[in-house]
Write an enzyme that holds these catalytic residues in place. Structure first.
Site, PDB file in Angstrom:
ATOM      1  N   ASN A  99      84.681  57.175  24.627  1.00 23.82           N
ATOM      2  CA  ASN A  99      84.019  58.266  23.942  1.00 23.82           C
ATOM      3  C   ASN A  99      82.687  58.571  24.631  1.00 23.82           C
ATOM      4  O   ASN A  99      81.659  57.996  24.298  1.00 23.82           O
ATOM      5  CB  ASN A  99      83.806  57.879  22.481  1.00 23.82           C
ATOM      6  CG  ASN A  99      83.397  59.062  21.627  1.00 23.82           C
ATOM      7  OD1 ASN A  99      82.797  60.003  22.120  1.00 23.82           O
ATOM      8  ND2 ASN A  99      83.728  58.994  20.352  1.00 23.82           N
ATOM      9  N   ASP A 100      82.708  59.492  25.572  1.00 24.75           N
ATOM     10  CA  ASP A 100      81.519  59.813  26.363  1.00 24.75           C
ATOM     11  C   ASP A 100      80.326  60.205  25.501  1.00 24.75           C
ATOM     12  O   ASP A 100      79.175  60.038  25.898  1.00 24.75           O
ATOM     13  CB  ASP A 100      81.793  61.004  27.299  1.00 24.75           C
ATOM     14  CG  ASP A 100      82.723  60.641  28.440  1.00 24.75           C
ATOM     15  OD1 ASP A 100      83.387  59.590  28.352  1.00 24.75           O
ATOM     16  OD2 ASP A 100      82.792  61.417  29.408  1.00 24.75           O
ATOM     17  N   GLY A 101      80.608  60.752  24.340  1.00 31.56           N
ATOM     18  CA  GLY A 101      79.543  61.238  23.474  1.00 31.56           C
ATOM     19  C   GLY A 101      78.730  60.131  22.825  1.00 31.56           C
ATOM     20  O   GLY A 101      77.658  60.386  22.279  1.00 31.56           O
TER      21      GLY A 101
END
Lengths: 795, 795
Positions: free
Chosen positions: B482-484
């Site tokens: 989850n890059d966020g």
């Protein structure tokens, strides 16, 4: 009242006082813009109505969005006018609806633009400007009903929010972090953005919010609003005929899920003959110290707008009116008195954005040179700029080639001249002000520690001393003033003769500064380099008829008669003269070569002949089309220096020719060939090898504006500061009867009247100051804050 | 012939065989595009005709230009049709002229799009496709005169050249390095660009040319041509009504001084009832080994175009037709058999560009996962991808998070999961192929040296072993899948429970691989971590009813019942099940929580409830609007994994629900709410907190396409490779009577017929292979290249 229409052509004219350029035809050959700024909030607007706004002294920090496209005009902040009964609609400027008009007129003025038109019996006047002391722009619209019946009109705004980024290609990502809401108590929209393209304190990307809240408000209770581009334009729609103009009211879509735009719609009822004014504002309040609602409410009313517009005139007067020339050359008068100051300050130093370039930073060399424009009106602004640039230096003496003015940062390069502009501009400041205290100002280095401005300059010079070839010529590094020579010297072998001349010019002055401070050791060191530079540049840099530009890392000459292309470069010739590297004979020869090869119809070319073949060993200058920009076009910045050099060798007529050919109003006779605005300088003009020979480009955002002002006042009119006082040494066309020049100097005001009834180019016979003959041509330094009348008799 | 129109709505339908999506209305709620690629040359085209082309496997290496704007449609490669006598003009697709049509139809097919329309008595058919084995696109136009008189028509193309850069904001600089010329011997234009946005061998910018020559040619002698946007469009003009359509001929402006565009104009005379075909090509030849003229001449004629179009079908058949399912679910059939393969290959792996994102690189995790799409049809392509990604590893085991596929380079980050996808995908490859030789392939590291693929995987795992918290949980680093979650763990303190589960899954398989190779020491090490991971994740990661997502650098829990927002994340639950971290009881509980909180109308949400407040300590996920993308929307990539997890706990009906809700054709009933194409997966769908709940976005360029294919075939149909052979273990809706599945496996072809007249979810009663009952549910590995009939009786 009929106004004199100066330099009139089919697109427009200057007003008599030169303070407005009036465009009467919305379809000019390129968008003819105005860049309006108060130093913190700026906007660009073209004669069509296209444009955008930004804040914080950097074009990249956009508030409203534009896609720049010279052909199609930028997206703008648009205003629609609609007859509610007939459903006819048009716009308050030509774009976006492009309706037929009875008349159309745009007045680009100093700090404002006014759009006058009459369409469908309705006269409209749209005044666009920025409040002098707040981050707010005002769009004041007056509608007058000149038809035979009562009219119900609505006025609707539309623009896209940008909010903190300019490169439009990632809009699909960035736009989803925008959040808008309608607020009754400001009659308008408040807009935030939860993502900003800067790293946070730990260097993490995408972890800070845009630090402003934007707003868009109106002076009347709007009948509807919208915050969504899709509902306003309609999918696959176009701004010329948006979906919103087919609906009674706007869609009122706001929030975080829309394609963020801003629209407010007010309805006005106008009896026959009646007129009404409505005021829209757009602004961006920095969250940490401004309240967007307060700002909106303070300015979003007719009285405040009118007051603010008066303030705009006062604001600009400080920068414009401290100096005035009156010469027989109307182009020179208009540009020197008004537009070159405005262009330098409003666009180059403050707005830092135009059609052709969106900047987020200060160039180390660039705005340092530009800041000379303040020397006469507000030298403290030049000082501020000098200190700011000094801070962008490393302890080793080199500098950031440019830096972001928002949140900092920029590239440390191996450019060979950028660092040297600090002592160069310092000298101009000292000569104007004699304020030697600046040398003791303590300023920090980027990598820690602080030192005096003197020390900063010394480190720059010492750094340059470490970059010499074995035969005593400065090395090119990544490039010199000419950025396009980008592959000549990256291995620290290629040389730049021009950097040698520039350094020589600096040392000439810095030796005495060092001595004055008792830094004899450094003064002596400078003296040795100074002398050896003269010897080596003349020994290795002289090509027989002119000076070389450079040698490459492979030892090839650049700017030599041995070359087939790029035989002669401008800068090494004129700076040999400016710096004194050239003796009288070589100065004459070098300038003869300039006259022969480079002084062409539209100014002095940067080099000749242009490169037609890509040269990997020279750099991207050779990648431009031949005749374009640095590749053998007129690069206006350098072309102004040729004026200076011609005056130094006494060629006043040639100096004036070199000036006239680049002075923009003089291009008004062929606007379709020239294409650019006649009231600001272009960065470049196509050279002879271009099929568009004489076509200008890169207007507004160019360092040539300040220099064009300077060469006219300091070198043609010849009124320039020395430590002793204000020197009078005109170098003017013989045919002139004379000129007058009012300017401030160290607090006093000088009203100089030069009489050239003798019709000479140069030479002073007598000078009377306040009625008394003085002995030389240097006006005393009164420091008394008073006016002094100076009568100069040439002969 | 009437065709069955599957999933028909007001905008379009699937053809009976599912191989074309037919759009009958140009104004869809968003541009419904096709991404066409041959692996080296690609193009995007929407149902309006808007689109652009690129080469070299990277969207940023544009050949033609576009400005992406969902509302207004991109700029395109446009074709105008004009009646020379009446001067009426329209376009071969709806854009740009948007003329009224008698009928309009676009067929987006596998490797091509066809635009059929009838306007002004002229039937036109425009076929757009890419030649399978050359960097050439073909625009074949057939005009049929269905009017009552002879017609003289001209056909005119227009597009802007991009040539090597995608970000459009620097076009004002880049466009001036383009050089075009007209060449009689190709009936067209050749175009070079002397500047490319990559550094040269010394790292110098702006010192290399674009390495291609582009061309635009036509099969007839053109009556005129143009290379200048300004002369074609006209200043302040618009592509809907360009200046060129008001002139008899095009302006024929080419060279280095124009605003580079491409236009060719041919004239056709059509008797009543007659039809004629003309072929335009656009291409880009790499200068070092292709001759642009040869390419142009080879393909720019009607016969070659027709042959090339046949080749397109053959080309795509290799990737599509090696596998076919027939189930009672038409949406599943169409997507699995045709579109998910096409989307994964044509867009994600090859084209790498779409409306919502323009990529220039391969994501380390991304295309590695995508390459699983080749496992059935061409596993050698998966192998190639694995080796390519292995090369992007450093000796220390970490990897480039993404890299440019043209001229290399990319960011080395502290992402905690990217490196682990190498062993994960390797396992899938091994199970499909049993090709253990891949483990001995020697591949280089980015920072020097070479090692076997086994060693590369081992280093990735060892690197992960160095990133554990004191209590034995993997650290988050810059972020996980989850890059966020971009601010949780930058200080190497925050933990990712999901990375722990992912690593557990990998170790489970890798321990035996290490043992097989005799690397007992590493196998033992893995075993220890494997066991402690299970213990620690269950000890510290279990939140009572579900698993935590993470802890922050400050020790706060993320994805816990203690949180007000982001209480529960999807990934830790489903990967606890997939990996086996969860025992039966916790698996059940965790999935019950998924069902309760996350499985919503349009798929399984990534987290619940969405963040409404920005959290600087969590990351940019919290900056998205609540319900948008990763912030509590359906992130399709992860939503596919929920299908997998449901099958593992035996919840076949829920698995099918989770599948159905994200299978795009099922959204055809509400196209205005869903907005996206029904034939490709979207990257995300708005979650319940969004006012646009159920709206899709980021179609085409999403890794969800491969996974949606995989969960349908491997986990719902349950036909999946094991080392022993092809396992049959369906987990289907009870109501299904059965399904058939034809697929390749290790060289042989299996025709599987599953009978579920028992109407169960799971369980195999009998399996007959080529008429013989087998003992378990694993089909033998025939390796004989022949077809084998498999009868499966569930119950």
């Amino acid at each position: 009242m009929t106004e004199a229409r100066k330099f009139k052509n089919k697109y427009g004219y200057f007003t008599d006082d030169g303070r407005e350029y009036v465009i009467t035809e919305p379809k000019t050959p390129k968008p003819w813009a105005n860049i309006i700024s108060n130093g913190d909030y700026s906007l660009m607007i073209s004669q069509t109505g296209g444009g955008y706004s930004w804040r914080g002294n950097a074009g990249q920090n956009r508030i409203t969005r534009s896609m720049q496209d010279i052909i199609k005009d930028p997206w703008g902040k648009y205003v629609y006018i609609r007859d509610v009964e007939t459903k006819e609609f048009w716009s308050a400027a030509w774009k976006p609806v492009m309706a037929d008009y009875e008349y159309y007129e745009v007045r680009h003025g100093i700090g404002y633009s006014i759009f006058n038109q009459k369409i469908n019996g309705i006269k409209s006047k749209m005044k666009v400007f920025v409040v002098p002391d707040a981050p707010v722009e005002i769009i004041e619209i007056t509608l007058a009903n000149e038809s035979e019946r009562k009219r119900i009109l609505d006025v609707t705004t539309f623009f896209e929010w940008g909010l903190g980024f300019a490169p439009d290609e990632h809009r699909e990502f960035h736009k989803i972090f925008i959040d808008s809401k309608y607020e009754d108590d400001i009659n308008g929209l408040l807009v935030d953005k939860y993502l900003w393209g800067f790293p946070d304190e730990k260097g993490r990307n995408n972890n800070i919010s845009w630090e402003y809240t934007a707003f868009h408000a109106v002076s009347e209770r709007p009948k509807s609003y919208d915050g969504d581009k899709e509902s306003f334009i309609g999918i696959y729609g176009h701004e010329s005929c948006p979906r919103a103009m087919k609906e009674d009211k706007l869609a009122q879509r706001v929030g975080r899920f829309v394609d963020a735009s801003g629209s407010l719609q007010v309805e006005l009822e106008l009896k026959k003959g009646e007129s009404k004014t409505v005021v829209f504002t757009i602004g961006a309040a920095m969250k940490s110290y401004e309240d967007p609602k307060e700002l909106a409410n303070k300015y979003t009313n007719v009285e405040a707008a009118q007051k603010a517009f008066e303030d705009v005139h006062k604001f600009w007067s400080q920068f414009i009116d401290t100096e005035e020339i009156k010469t027989p050359d109307e182009a020179m008068n208009i540009m020197t008195n008004v537009w070159l100051k405005y262009q330098s300050i409003s666009c180059r130093l403050w707005g830092k954005s135009a059609y052709y370039q969106t900047s987020a930073g200060y160039g180390y060399r660039d705005q340092l040179q530009d800041s000379q424009i303040f020397l006469i009106s507000k030298p403290e602004y030049t000082k501020k700029q000098i200190l700011m640039h000094a801070e962008q230096q490393f302890n080793e003496g080199d500098v950031l080639h440019w830096w972001f003015t928002i949140r900092g940062g920029g590239p440390r390069t191996k450019c060979s001249d950028d660092l040297l502009w600090l002592p160069f501009i310092l000298e101009a400041y000292l000569k104007e002000t004699k304020d030697f205290t600046i040398l003791d100002e303590r300023v920090s280095f980027l990598d820690g520690g602080r030192a005096t401005v003197y020390e900063h300059c010394k480190r720059a010079i010492e750094r340059a001393f470490h970059r010499f070839s074995p035969r005593g010529i400065p090395l090119m590094g990544d490039h010199d003033w000419n950025d396009g020579l980008s592959a000549i010297g990256n291995d620290w072998k290629g040389e730049s003769f021009w950097v040698g001349e520039f350094l020589y010019e600096i040392l000439k002055e810095f030796i005495s500064i060092a001595r004055e401070r008792g830094d004899y050791q450094f003064a002596d060191k400078c003296k040795i380099v100074y002398e050896s530079l003269k010897e080596n540049l003349n020994k290795y840099g002289w090509d027989g008829e002119w000076y070389l530009q450079a040698t490459t890392d492979h030892g090839l000459k650049v700017g030599s008669k041995e070359n087939e292309e790029g035989k002669i470069f401008l800068n090494p010739q004129i700076w040999a003269v400016i710096s004194g590297i050239a003796d009288k004979d070589r100065a004459k020869k070098a300038m003869e070569a300039v006259t022969k090869y480079l002084l062409k119809d539209y100014g002095t070319l940067l080099l000749y002949p242009a490169y037609t073949k890509v040269r990997n060993d020279i750099g991207y200058i050779t990648r431009y089309a031949p005749g374009l920009r640095e590749n053998g076009g007129v690069y206006t910045h350098a072309a102004t220096w040729s004026v200076w050099a011609y005056t130094l060798i006494g060629e006043s007529e040639l100096a004036y020719e070199a000036y006239k050919r680049i002075c923009p109003p003089n291009r008004s006779d062929n606007p379709d060939g020239y294409m650019c605005e006649p009231y600001v300088t272009p960065g470049n003009t196509d050279g002879p090898l271009s099929p568009y020979y004489g076509r200008g480009g890169w207007t507004w955002y160019t360092g040539s504006s300040q220099w064009l002002h300077r060469v006219a006042t300091h070198w043609i009119l010849g009124v320039r500061p020395t430590y002793e006082g204000l020197l009078i040494d005109p170098s003017i066309p013989k045919e002139w009867d004379g000129f007058t020049y009012r300017r401030q100097f160290r607090g006093a005001t000088y009203l100089i009247n030069v009489n050239n009834s003798a019709h000479v180019n140069r030479g002073i016979k007598e000078i009377y100051v306040d009625g008394k003959l003085i002995e030389n041509n240097v006006l005393p330094d009164f420091k008394d804050g008073k006016e002094h009348r100076v009568k100069v008799l040439m002969g």
